[in-house]
Design a protein around this motif. Sequence first.
Motif, PDB file in Angstrom:
ATOM      1  N   PRO A   9      -5.650  -5.770 -13.424  1.00 28.39           N
ATOM      2  CA  PRO A   9      -5.380  -5.706 -12.095  1.00 28.39           C
ATOM      3  C   PRO A   9      -6.612  -5.722 -11.323  1.00 28.39           C
ATOM      4  O   PRO A   9      -7.784  -5.438 -11.641  1.00 28.39           O
ATOM      5  CB  PRO A   9      -5.136  -4.238 -12.041  1.00 28.39           C
ATOM      6  CG  PRO A   9      -4.641  -3.882 -13.260  1.00 28.39           C
ATOM      7  CD  PRO A   9      -5.254  -4.490 -14.275  1.00 28.39           C
ATOM      8  N   MET A  10      -6.601  -6.607 -10.057  1.00 20.42           N
ATOM      9  CA  MET A  10      -7.479  -6.954  -9.297  1.00 20.42           C
ATOM     10  C   MET A  10      -7.427  -5.965  -7.821  1.00 20.42           C
ATOM     11  O   MET A  10      -6.728  -5.970  -7.111  1.00 20.42           O
ATOM     12  CB  MET A  10      -7.461  -8.455  -8.836  1.00 20.42           C
ATOM     13  CG  MET A  10      -8.444  -8.927  -7.907  1.00 20.42           C
ATOM     14  SD  MET A  10      -8.385 -10.758  -7.683  1.00 20.42           S
ATOM     15  CE  MET A  10      -7.174 -10.685  -6.123  1.00 20.42           C
ATOM     16  N   PRO A  11      -8.473  -5.314  -7.837  1.00 23.18           N
ATOM     17  CA  PRO A  11      -8.615  -4.388  -6.571  1.00 23.18           C
ATOM     18  C   PRO A  11      -9.258  -5.073  -5.279  1.00 23.18           C
ATOM     19  O   PRO A  11     -10.328  -5.641  -5.694  1.00 23.18           O
ATOM     20  CB  PRO A  11      -9.535  -3.102  -7.045  1.00 23.18           C
ATOM     21  CG  PRO A  11     -10.607  -3.732  -7.976  1.00 23.18           C
ATOM     22  CD  PRO A  11      -9.752  -5.143  -8.733  1.00 23.18           C
ATOM     23  N   PHE A  12      -8.837  -5.050  -4.099  1.00 21.98           N
ATOM     24  CA  PHE A  12      -9.370  -5.866  -3.157  1.00 21.98           C
ATOM     25  C   PHE A  12      -9.238  -5.065  -1.628  1.00 21.98           C
ATOM     26  O   PHE A  12      -8.121  -4.424  -1.710  1.00 21.98           O
ATOM     27  CB  PHE A  12      -9.162  -7.193  -2.970  1.00 21.98           C
ATOM     28  CG  PHE A  12      -7.701  -7.524  -2.649  1.00 21.98           C
ATOM     29  CD1 PHE A  12      -7.771  -7.886  -1.295  1.00 21.98           C
ATOM     30  CD2 PHE A  12      -6.826  -7.768  -3.716  1.00 21.98           C
ATOM     31  CE1 PHE A  12      -6.120  -8.468  -1.252  1.00 21.98           C
ATOM     32  CE2 PHE A  12      -5.597  -8.044  -3.353  1.00 21.98           C
ATOM     33  CZ  PHE A  12      -5.306  -8.486  -1.879  1.00 21.98           C
ATOM     34  N   SER A  13      -9.770  -5.297  -0.779  1.00 23.31           N
ATOM     35  CA  SER A  13      -9.172  -5.062   0.750  1.00 23.31           C
ATOM     36  C   SER A  13      -9.410  -6.523   1.380  1.00 23.31           C
ATOM     37  O   SER A  13     -10.375  -7.243   0.968  1.00 23.31           O
ATOM     38  CB  SER A  13      -9.864  -4.082   1.196  1.00 23.31           C
ATOM     39  OG  SER A  13     -11.268  -4.003   1.568  1.00 23.31           O
ATOM     40  N   SER A  14      -8.763  -6.758   2.490  1.00 20.93           N
ATOM     41  CA  SER A  14      -9.123  -7.938   3.247  1.00 20.93           C
ATOM     42  C   SER A  14      -8.938  -7.710   4.641  1.00 20.93           C
ATOM     43  O   SER A  14      -8.185  -6.634   5.029  1.00 20.93           O
ATOM     44  CB  SER A  14      -8.116  -8.922   2.667  1.00 20.93           C
ATOM     45  OG  SER A  14      -6.892  -8.591   3.084  1.00 20.93           O
ATOM     46  N   GLY A  15      -9.256  -8.431   5.565  1.00 18.87           N
ATOM     47  CA  GLY A  15      -9.141  -8.440   7.134  1.00 18.87           C
ATOM     48  C   GLY A  15      -9.561  -9.728   7.864  1.00 18.87           C
ATOM     49  O   GLY A  15     -10.231 -10.543   7.157  1.00 18.87           O
TER      50      GLY A  15
ATOM     51  N   ASP B  21     -18.286   1.108  17.542  1.00 16.11           N
ATOM     52  CA  ASP B  21     -17.920   0.854  16.491  1.00 16.11           C
ATOM     53  C   ASP B  21     -17.184   1.905  15.983  1.00 16.11           C
ATOM     54  O   ASP B  21     -17.612   2.860  15.332  1.00 16.11           O
ATOM     55  CB  ASP B  21     -19.207   0.401  15.571  1.00 16.11           C
ATOM     56  CG  ASP B  21     -18.721   0.005  13.987  1.00 16.11           C
ATOM     57  OD1 ASP B  21     -17.611  -0.222  13.734  1.00 16.11           O
ATOM     58  OD2 ASP B  21     -19.736  -0.193  13.222  1.00 16.11           O
ATOM     59  N   VAL B  22     -15.786   1.701  16.197  1.00 15.14           N
ATOM     60  CA  VAL B  22     -14.826   2.681  15.586  1.00 15.14           C
ATOM     61  C   VAL B  22     -13.745   2.351  14.908  1.00 15.14           C
ATOM     62  O   VAL B  22     -13.422   1.125  14.885  1.00 15.14           O
ATOM     63  CB  VAL B  22     -14.274   3.502  17.188  1.00 15.14           C
ATOM     64  CG1 VAL B  22     -15.584   4.154  17.905  1.00 15.14           C
ATOM     65  CG2 VAL B  22     -13.694   2.660  17.884  1.00 15.14           C
ATOM     66  N   VAL B  23     -13.116   3.027  14.209  1.00 15.40           N
ATOM     67  CA  VAL B  23     -11.892   2.569  13.403  1.00 15.40           C
ATOM     68  C   VAL B  23     -10.833   3.559  13.789  1.00 15.40           C
ATOM     69  O   VAL B  23     -11.009   4.883  13.958  1.00 15.40           O
ATOM     70  CB  VAL B  23     -12.353   2.774  11.855  1.00 15.40           C
ATOM     71  CG1 VAL B  23     -12.735   4.147  11.438  1.00 15.40           C
ATOM     72  CG2 VAL B  23     -11.096   2.180  11.096  1.00 15.40           C
ATOM     73  N   PHE B  24      -9.754   3.243  13.951  1.00 12.00           N
ATOM     74  CA  PHE B  24      -8.400   3.750  14.168  1.00 12.00           C
ATOM     75  C   PHE B  24      -7.737   3.586  12.666  1.00 12.00           C
ATOM     76  O   PHE B  24      -7.296   2.682  12.063  1.00 12.00           O
ATOM     77  CB  PHE B  24      -7.485   2.960  14.938  1.00 12.00           C
ATOM     78  CG  PHE B  24      -7.933   3.132  16.507  1.00 12.00           C
ATOM     79  CD1 PHE B  24      -7.379   4.056  17.303  1.00 12.00           C
ATOM     80  CD2 PHE B  24      -8.677   2.201  16.817  1.00 12.00           C
ATOM     81  CE1 PHE B  24      -7.939   3.912  18.640  1.00 12.00           C
ATOM     82  CE2 PHE B  24      -9.366   2.211  18.168  1.00 12.00           C
ATOM     83  CZ  PHE B  24      -8.954   3.249  19.207  1.00 12.00           C
ATOM     84  N   GLU B  25      -7.644   4.816  12.018  1.00 14.26           N
ATOM     85  CA  GLU B  25      -7.109   4.741  10.592  1.00 14.26           C
ATOM     86  C   GLU B  25      -5.724   5.345  10.569  1.00 14.26           C
ATOM     87  O   GLU B  25      -5.155   5.126   9.273  1.00 14.26           O
ATOM     88  CB  GLU B  25      -7.935   5.752   9.674  1.00 14.26           C
ATOM     89  CG  GLU B  25      -9.365   5.143   9.690  1.00 14.26           C
ATOM     90  CD  GLU B  25     -10.434   6.090   9.053  1.00 14.26           C
ATOM     91  OE1 GLU B  25     -11.284   5.711   8.050  1.00 14.26           O
ATOM     92  OE2 GLU B  25     -10.461   7.178   9.346  1.00 14.26           O
TER      93      GLU B  25
ATOM     94  N   GLY C 135      -3.661  -1.189   7.376  1.00 22.02           N
ATOM     95  CA  GLY C 135      -3.675   0.212   7.636  1.00 22.02           C
ATOM     96  C   GLY C 135      -4.780   0.761   8.630  1.00 22.02           C
ATOM     97  O   GLY C 135      -5.013   1.720   8.991  1.00 22.02           O
ATOM     98  N   SER C 136      -5.684  -0.063   8.950  1.00 22.42           N
ATOM     99  CA  SER C 136      -6.984   0.205   9.976  1.00 22.42           C
ATOM    100  C   SER C 136      -7.117  -1.133  11.043  1.00 22.42           C
ATOM    101  O   SER C 136      -6.739  -2.069  10.714  1.00 22.42           O
ATOM    102  CB  SER C 136      -8.069   0.457   9.256  1.00 22.42           C
ATOM    103  OG  SER C 136      -7.922   1.364   8.257  1.00 22.42           O
TER     104      SER C 136
ATOM    105  N   THR D 205      -7.201  -3.987   5.864  1.00 23.13           N
ATOM    106  CA  THR D 205      -6.132  -3.425   4.992  1.00 23.13           C
ATOM    107  C   THR D 205      -6.541  -2.039   4.458  1.00 23.13           C
ATOM    108  O   THR D 205      -5.865  -1.052   3.896  1.00 23.13           O
ATOM    109  CB  THR D 205      -5.915  -4.158   3.586  1.00 23.13           C
ATOM    110  OG1 THR D 205      -6.962  -4.459   2.848  1.00 23.13           O
ATOM    111  CG2 THR D 205      -5.102  -5.378   4.229  1.00 23.13           C
ATOM    112  N   ALA D 206      -7.861  -1.976   4.601  1.00 22.53           N
ATOM    113  CA  ALA D 206      -8.602  -0.672   4.011  1.00 22.53           C
ATOM    114  C   ALA D 206      -9.907  -0.108   4.666  1.00 22.53           C
ATOM    115  O   ALA D 206     -10.425  -1.262   5.151  1.00 22.53           O
ATOM    116  CB  ALA D 206      -8.694  -0.522   2.303  1.00 22.53           C
TER     117      ALA D 206
END
Length: 292
Positions: free
Chosen positions: A159-165, A210-214, A241-242, A260-261
């Motif tokens: 399995p390949m773990p990743f996030s992208s954006g 620098d803020v994130v909506f989670e 998701g963010s 995505t994460a």
Amino acid sequence: MTNVFAIALEQKQYKTYTLSDKAANSSLDVVPERGGIATRWQVQGEEILYLDKERFANPELTVRGGIPILFPICGNLPDNTYTYNGVERKLKQHGFARDLPWEVAEQVTVDRAAITLVLNSNDLTRAVYPFDFQLAFTYQIKGNALEIFQRYTNLSSEPMPFSSGFHPYFFAPDKNKLRFEIPGMQYRDQKTQEMDYFTGIFDPTLDEIDVVFEQLTGLAATATDKSRGMRLILSYNSSYGSLVFWTLKGKDFYCLEPWTAPRNALNTGAHLIKLKPGASCEMLVRMTASFF
């Protein structure tokens, strides 16, 4: 009848592909060898994106502008380090996809202007991220819309773990006139980790935001720029998701980034995508610009 959609190739510092929709007076510049980046997007002849041309011209620097691609992480890791299967590895902020050359796989000029770029794993990527993969991104323009279709394929035996954006830089010469509708009531300051409620306005006098909506409650955000009479809608599928908002004082841009994460997901596992061997997943980000 002549086709209103076209793709032109020009050799500048880098080979630049310009997708155009003549009927809408819209165009998109894509530079495969500079991280597969879209550098310029025009709608009705108006600039939608910001680009720091000096940084873009220097291959030693990351691009500040256009729409950089984030993979296999979004944001940074503590000390640029993650641990996988008990082995520590280094991976710099936002990953490596934005720094590597991509290949052109397909071009389409029927009913739309679209170009597909591909990035395959190689010795450089495997040294910092021990997985075999293929990314295929299709940029498509039609009318006042830009769509980025993405396919992520795991060619590894595990399995390949990743996030992208994406990290789009939107041109905003007067940030006092910006208003936002973001599907989240609260955001987290990425430096202080403090939570705050969102009012639709960000204070342009701050040195950096620098803020994130989670906790997103919807699949689209809207930015209204009253100084330009422009409304921009950023929509995305549920993989994302963010949303990160980032800007610097004195610079004519703001960034609204679908991730995505969150940061450090490769260590924490939070919202991390784990793609099965041989599997693919697809995502979509769409931007539309209209004037009033």
